[in-house]
Design a protein around this motif. Structure first.
Motif, PDB file in Angstrom:
ATOM      1  N   UNK A  57     -28.312   1.382 -26.974  1.00  0.00           N
ATOM      2  CA  UNK A  57     -28.514   2.814 -27.210  1.00  0.00           C
ATOM      3  C   UNK A  57     -27.383   3.631 -26.603  1.00  0.00           C
ATOM      4  N   UNK A  58     -26.967   3.310 -25.397  1.00  0.00           N
ATOM      5  CA  UNK A  58     -25.862   4.046 -24.771  1.00  0.00           C
ATOM      6  C   UNK A  58     -24.605   3.941 -25.625  1.00  0.00           C
ATOM      7  N   UNK A  59     -24.273   2.732 -26.061  1.00  0.00           N
ATOM      8  CA  UNK A  59     -23.057   2.545 -26.855  1.00  0.00           C
ATOM      9  C   UNK A  59     -23.114   3.299 -28.174  1.00  0.00           C
ATOM     10  N   UNK A  60     -24.235   3.223 -28.865  1.00  0.00           N
ATOM     11  CA  UNK A  60     -24.367   3.928 -30.150  1.00  0.00           C
ATOM     12  C   UNK A  60     -24.362   5.444 -29.949  1.00  0.00           C
ATOM     13  N   UNK A  61     -25.076   5.912 -28.945  1.00  0.00           N
ATOM     14  CA  UNK A  61     -25.143   7.345 -28.669  1.00  0.00           C
ATOM     15  C   UNK A  61     -23.746   7.883 -28.384  1.00  0.00           C
ATOM     16  N   UNK A  62     -22.998   7.198 -27.550  1.00  0.00           N
ATOM     17  CA  UNK A  62     -21.641   7.645 -27.201  1.00  0.00           C
ATOM     18  C   UNK A  62     -20.721   7.631 -28.416  1.00  0.00           C
ATOM     19  N   UNK A  63     -21.039   6.801 -29.411  1.00  0.00           N
ATOM     20  CA  UNK A  63     -20.243   6.752 -30.641  1.00  0.00           C
ATOM     21  C   UNK A  63     -20.755   7.716 -31.706  1.00  0.00           C
ATOM     22  N   UNK A  64     -21.877   8.396 -31.433  1.00  0.00           N
ATOM     23  CA  UNK A  64     -22.425   9.355 -32.393  1.00  0.00           C
ATOM     24  C   UNK A  64     -23.211   8.714 -33.514  1.00  0.00           C
ATOM     25  N   UNK A  65     -23.641   7.481 -33.344  1.00  0.00           N
ATOM     26  CA  UNK A  65     -24.402   6.778 -34.376  1.00  0.00           C
ATOM     27  C   UNK A  65     -25.859   7.235 -34.320  1.00  0.00           C
ATOM     28  N   UNK A  66     -26.426   7.507 -35.490  1.00  0.00           N
ATOM     29  CA  UNK A  66     -27.802   8.019 -35.559  1.00  0.00           C
ATOM     30  C   UNK A  66     -28.667   7.156 -36.479  1.00  0.00           C
ATOM     31  N   UNK A  67     -28.596   5.859 -36.338  1.00  0.00           N
ATOM     32  CA  UNK A  67     -29.335   4.970 -37.228  1.00  0.00           C
ATOM     33  C   UNK A  67     -30.785   4.734 -36.817  1.00  0.00           C
ATOM     34  N   UNK A  68     -31.240   5.385 -35.760  1.00  0.00           N
ATOM     35  CA  UNK A  68     -32.659   5.371 -35.386  1.00  0.00           C
ATOM     36  C   UNK A  68     -33.070   6.806 -35.080  1.00  0.00           C
ATOM     37  N   UNK A  69     -34.363   7.063 -35.143  1.00  0.00           N
ATOM     38  CA  UNK A  69     -34.862   8.390 -34.801  1.00  0.00           C
ATOM     39  C   UNK A  69     -34.458   8.768 -33.381  1.00  0.00           C
ATOM     40  N   UNK A  70     -34.587   7.830 -32.450  1.00  0.00           N
ATOM     41  CA  UNK A  70     -34.242   8.122 -31.057  1.00  0.00           C
ATOM     42  C   UNK A  70     -32.793   8.594 -30.952  1.00  0.00           C
ATOM     43  N   UNK A  71     -31.872   7.884 -31.579  1.00  0.00           N
ATOM     44  CA  UNK A  71     -30.465   8.277 -31.525  1.00  0.00           C
ATOM     45  C   UNK A  71     -30.224   9.594 -32.242  1.00  0.00           C
ATOM     46  N   UNK A  72     -30.872   9.801 -33.367  1.00  0.00           N
ATOM     47  CA  UNK A  72     -30.733  11.070 -34.076  1.00  0.00           C
ATOM     48  C   UNK A  72     -31.175  12.245 -33.220  1.00  0.00           C
ATOM     49  N   UNK A  73     -32.285  12.070 -32.502  1.00  0.00           N
ATOM     50  CA  UNK A  73     -32.768  13.135 -31.616  1.00  0.00           C
ATOM     51  C   UNK A  73     -31.793  13.396 -30.476  1.00  0.00           C
TER      52      UNK A  73
END
Length: 191
Positions: free
Chosen positions: A94-110
């Motif tokens: 999650x940290x890696x995706x969030x820092x890259x701006x990836x929103x492939x899950x609801x959690x990351x999109x939020x």
């Protein structure tokens, strides 16, 4: 300072985002502390986080459904908008995706949207020593902190553990720490 500030007569809303870690089994403890502190708490999990969270128990505890997936087009939002968010436990993924701006899950999109809206955000990674050494993870933490996310990480927060031993160290987790950090962020944002 005790508790968050009410807005329009309603309790401020805290999203607790739980990622795929055995520590997520105990997210109800964070919910309990936040409710005692005066928050209306909603829990969102990543798809892997949903494997660990007792969704029915948390829904009864919060009065809100536990969300994991994006809603369908035309469906109403079932959760009130967040005034603050805690990502706990935050996984390396999650940290890696969030820092890259990836929103492939609801959690990351939020999280990405919340960051863009200026919502106070606190991230508490829970991982092992080997995964914590990966350069992308370290860079992601630094990037999130640089962008204004309160990152609670390191042996002074939650000691890292050897691979395969995370479940043995869950009892040491300081659930009140992310709550204190989000309360501070919420006060500063409301001031």
């Amino acid at each position: 300072m005790t508790g968050p500030r009410r807005t329009s007569g309603h309790l401020p809303v805290l999203y607790v985002i739980a990622c795929g870690s055995p520590l997520a089994r105990h997210v109800g403890r964070l919910v309990e502390l936040a409710q005692e502190d005066g928050w209306d708490v909603c829990v969102v999990t990543t798809p892997d986080g949903a494997k660990f969270v007792d969704r029915a128990a948390v829904a009864r505890q919060t009065g809100h459904p536990v969300r994991t997936h994006y809603k369908n087009p035309g469906d109403l939002d079932v959760l009130p908008p967040a005034d603050a968010m805690i990502v706990c436990p935050a996984t390396v993924n999650t940290v890696n995706k969030w820092a890259a701006g990836i929103t492939d899950t609801l959690a990351l999109g939020l999280l990405v949207e919340g960051q863009g809206l200026g919502v106070p955000l606190v991230a508490v990674p829970y991982t092992n020593t080997a995964m914590a050494r990966h350069p992308a993870f370290r860079a992601g933490l630094a990037r999130l902190a640089e962008w204004g996310v309160t990152v609670l990480f390191g042996d002074d927060v939650v000691p890292l553990h050897p691979p395969g031993t995370g479940e043995r160290h869950q009892h040491e987790f300081p659930w009140g720490l992310p709550l204190a950090a989000v309360r501070d962020r919420h006060y500063r944002a409301a001031a």
